[in-house]
Design an enzyme around this catalytic site. Sequence first.
Site, mmCIF file in Angstrom:
data_model
loop_
_atom_site.group_PDB
_atom_site.id
_atom_site.type_symbol
_atom_site.label_atom_id
_atom_site.label_comp_id
_atom_site.label_asym_id
_atom_site.label_seq_id
_atom_site.Cartn_x
_atom_site.Cartn_y
_atom_site.Cartn_z
ATOM 1 N N CYS A 170 2.102 -6.581 16.307
ATOM 2 C CA CYS A 170 1.572 -5.615 17.285
ATOM 3 C C CYS A 170 0.050 -5.778 17.310
ATOM 4 O O CYS A 170 -0.597 -5.875 16.265
ATOM 5 C CB CYS A 170 1.974 -4.194 16.898
ATOM 6 S SG CYS A 170 3.764 -3.995 16.807
ATOM 7 N N CYS A 172 3.639 -8.147 8.010
ATOM 8 C CA CYS A 172 4.659 -7.861 9.018
ATOM 9 C C CYS A 172 4.646 -9.003 10.018
ATOM 10 O O CYS A 172 3.578 -9.499 10.387
ATOM 11 C CB CYS A 172 4.366 -6.542 9.733
ATOM 12 S SG CYS A 172 5.622 -6.111 10.968
ATOM 13 N N CYS A 207 3.431 7.862 1.808
ATOM 14 C CA CYS A 207 3.626 6.846 2.848
ATOM 15 C C CYS A 207 3.738 5.510 2.129
ATOM 16 O O CYS A 207 2.837 5.131 1.382
ATOM 17 C CB CYS A 207 2.401 6.883 3.773
ATOM 18 S SG CYS A 207 2.342 5.523 4.958
ATOM 19 N N GLU A 247 0.829 -1.202 0.000
ATOM 20 C CA GLU A 247 0.000 0.000 0.000
ATOM 21 C C GLU A 247 0.855 1.240 0.000
ATOM 22 O O GLU A 247 1.899 1.271 0.645
ATOM 23 C CB GLU A 247 -0.794 0.076 1.293
ATOM 24 C CG GLU A 247 -1.932 -0.850 1.366
ATOM 25 C CD GLU A 247 -2.644 -0.692 2.701
ATOM 26 O OE1 GLU A 247 -3.470 -1.533 2.992
ATOM 27 O OE2 GLU A 247 -2.350 0.273 3.435
ATOM 28 N N CYS A 258 -2.483 -3.459 15.264
ATOM 29 C CA CYS A 258 -2.120 -3.113 13.885
ATOM 30 C C CYS A 258 -2.707 -4.113 12.895
ATOM 31 O O CYS A 258 -2.509 -5.322 13.035
ATOM 32 C CB CYS A 258 -0.598 -3.075 13.769
ATOM 33 S SG CYS A 258 -0.018 -2.886 12.071
ATOM 34 N N CYS A 300 -2.833 2.449 6.354
ATOM 35 C CA CYS A 300 -1.746 1.512 6.572
ATOM 36 C C CYS A 300 -2.284 0.162 7.008
ATOM 37 O O CYS A 300 -2.732 0.000 8.133
ATOM 38 C CB CYS A 300 -0.755 2.078 7.577
ATOM 39 S SG CYS A 300 0.150 3.457 6.879
HETATM 40 N N1 SAH Z 1 6.544 -1.046 11.466
HETATM 41 C C1 SAH Z 1 6.807 0.337 11.598
HETATM 42 C C2 SAH Z 1 6.238 1.198 10.480
HETATM 43 C C3 SAH Z 1 4.856 0.859 9.974
HETATM 44 S S1 SAH Z 1 3.534 1.145 11.110
HETATM 45 C C4 SAH Z 1 6.338 0.835 12.956
HETATM 46 O O1 SAH Z 1 5.674 0.095 13.661
HETATM 47 O O2 SAH Z 1 6.690 1.958 13.309
HETATM 48 C C5 SAH Z 1 3.428 2.919 11.057
HETATM 49 C C6 SAH Z 1 2.730 3.535 12.255
HETATM 50 O O3 SAH Z 1 1.340 3.189 12.259
HETATM 51 C C7 SAH Z 1 3.297 3.040 13.579
HETATM 52 O O4 SAH Z 1 3.562 4.119 14.432
HETATM 53 C C8 SAH Z 1 2.176 2.186 14.109
HETATM 54 O O5 SAH Z 1 2.197 2.137 15.500
HETATM 55 C C9 SAH Z 1 0.956 2.889 13.576
HETATM 56 N N2 SAH Z 1 -0.242 2.060 13.627
HETATM 57 C C10 SAH Z 1 -0.337 0.739 13.421
HETATM 58 N N3 SAH Z 1 -1.613 0.314 13.574
HETATM 59 C C11 SAH Z 1 -2.345 1.397 13.872
HETATM 60 C C12 SAH Z 1 -3.726 1.606 14.154
HETATM 61 N N4 SAH Z 1 -4.602 0.605 14.135
HETATM 62 N N5 SAH Z 1 -4.140 2.860 14.431
HETATM 63 C C13 SAH Z 1 -3.244 3.887 14.440
HETATM 64 N N6 SAH Z 1 -1.936 3.758 14.196
HETATM 65 C C14 SAH Z 1 -1.481 2.520 13.909
HETATM 66 FE FE1 SF4 Z 2 4.590 -4.376 12.116
HETATM 67 FE FE2 SF4 Z 2 2.306 -3.040 12.486
HETATM 68 FE FE3 SF4 Z 2 3.933 -3.499 14.538
HETATM 69 FE FE4 SF4 Z 2 4.665 -1.727 12.630
HETATM 70 S S1 SF4 Z 2 2.911 -1.550 14.014
HETATM 71 S S2 SF4 Z 2 5.924 -3.368 13.554
HETATM 72 S S3 SF4 Z 2 3.753 -2.731 10.815
HETATM 73 S S4 SF4 Z 2 2.849 -5.081 13.354
#
Ligand code: SAH
Ligand code: SF4
Length: 356
Positions: free
Chosen positions: A113, A109, A102, A89, A116, A334
């Site tokens: 997390c 991934c 972006c 994306e 996410c 994202c």
């Molecule tokens: N893996 C990297 C970059 C991709 S995620 C990282 O974790 O930083 C980019 C940003 O989106 C991160 O700060 C992550 O915490 C945030 N993010 C992920 N899921 C989200 C959600 N459901 N709502 C808001 N922000 C989110």
């Molecule tokens: Fe991976 Fe999502 Fe965690 Fe970023 S926030 S490290 S994309 S699982």
Amino acid sequence: MSYHGQVPYLTPPDRLGDLLEGEPTYRATQLRRWLYRTPVLRTDDMTNLPLEARNRLRLWPFDVEVEQTADAGQTVKWLFRAPDGAAMEAVLIGYPDRATVCISSQAGCALGCTFCATGQFGFERHLDAGEIVAQVAYAAAHLRTVGLAGVPRRLTNIVFMGMGEPLANYDRVREAIRRIVEEMSMSARSITVSTVGLVPGMRRLAEEPWPVNLAVSLHAADDELRTSLVPINARYPIAEVEAAAAHYFETKGRRVSIEWTLMDGVNDTDEQADGLAAIARRLHAHVNVIEMNPTPLSALQPSSRIDRFLARLRRSGVNATKRINRGQEIDAACGQLRAIQADEQLKTAAPNADIG
Ligand code: SAH
Ligand code: SF4
């Protein structure tokens, strides 16, 4: 299916001549300009290349599966699909004075997390350097040739905040950054790498020649809470992440930023704000508080205490901003476009799910 071999973005820039066998060597230089200096959406627009040479190329390493515009035409989201099915994306966000893209560094991934959407889907594969840089070039070409309403036609910023963990795909991300800086002539200061806190990668990045910005996704100020949200924290706990961020700041002279996705009743307490404020003050870091986007596979919800949380940080002397609506759109995209697509596929597949 693969079309490696004819796809110029999947070919190292200094090997482009291999795709133009039988053509004079200056053709490779012309192609290189079309790919990186003045990117175009179609080979047909590479006007100084002979038709025969253009027809041999397959410009993009992916198909455009979805293109959505929002914000009165100032935001465009793309879901790209590689021939092997891997999704990536990218979101282009325009402002009156700049345009940010972006981009994704991995399909999926592995870090899981809990809040996410990308993490919930798991890991598909690393993206190639060419697939990463092609997302940037696609956005730049769209800006140049189609444009966004009221937005300059030049791409100014790149953030690695799409799908994937950039520092888990280090060498390919490094090569993508190299091409963005050296081939596209963009400033390293206009690039931001967002990481969940992979300490070895943060330390390696500090040794690279480019002053890219580093954003650290912290989300919690104590290890117990952070490990429950960000499982990799068990391997790289907060103190080590903070030390690596401090090292980055000292080595590069670039302030890091801290990202904090605010979740209702989880990390939005005064206690967490105070813990975050202490870390941010030590790092001289800017804090980005991100409103959480709900995801299909988690019960976590956006916080209703965002203004109070921000005020508390600011009272502690921390420079903190709420990611403004447009920024939230980045996060909305994202992992989420792909989630929506997968949901539709599930719905389509559902009638068969009962059989057997
Ligand atoms: N893996 C990297 C970059 C991709 S995620 C990282 O974790 O930083 C980019 C940003 O989106 C991160 O700060 C992550 O915490 C945030 N993010 C992920 N899921 C989200 C959600 N459901 N709502 C808001 N922000 C989110
Ligand atoms: Fe991976 Fe999502 Fe965690 Fe970023 S926030 S490290 S994309 S699982």
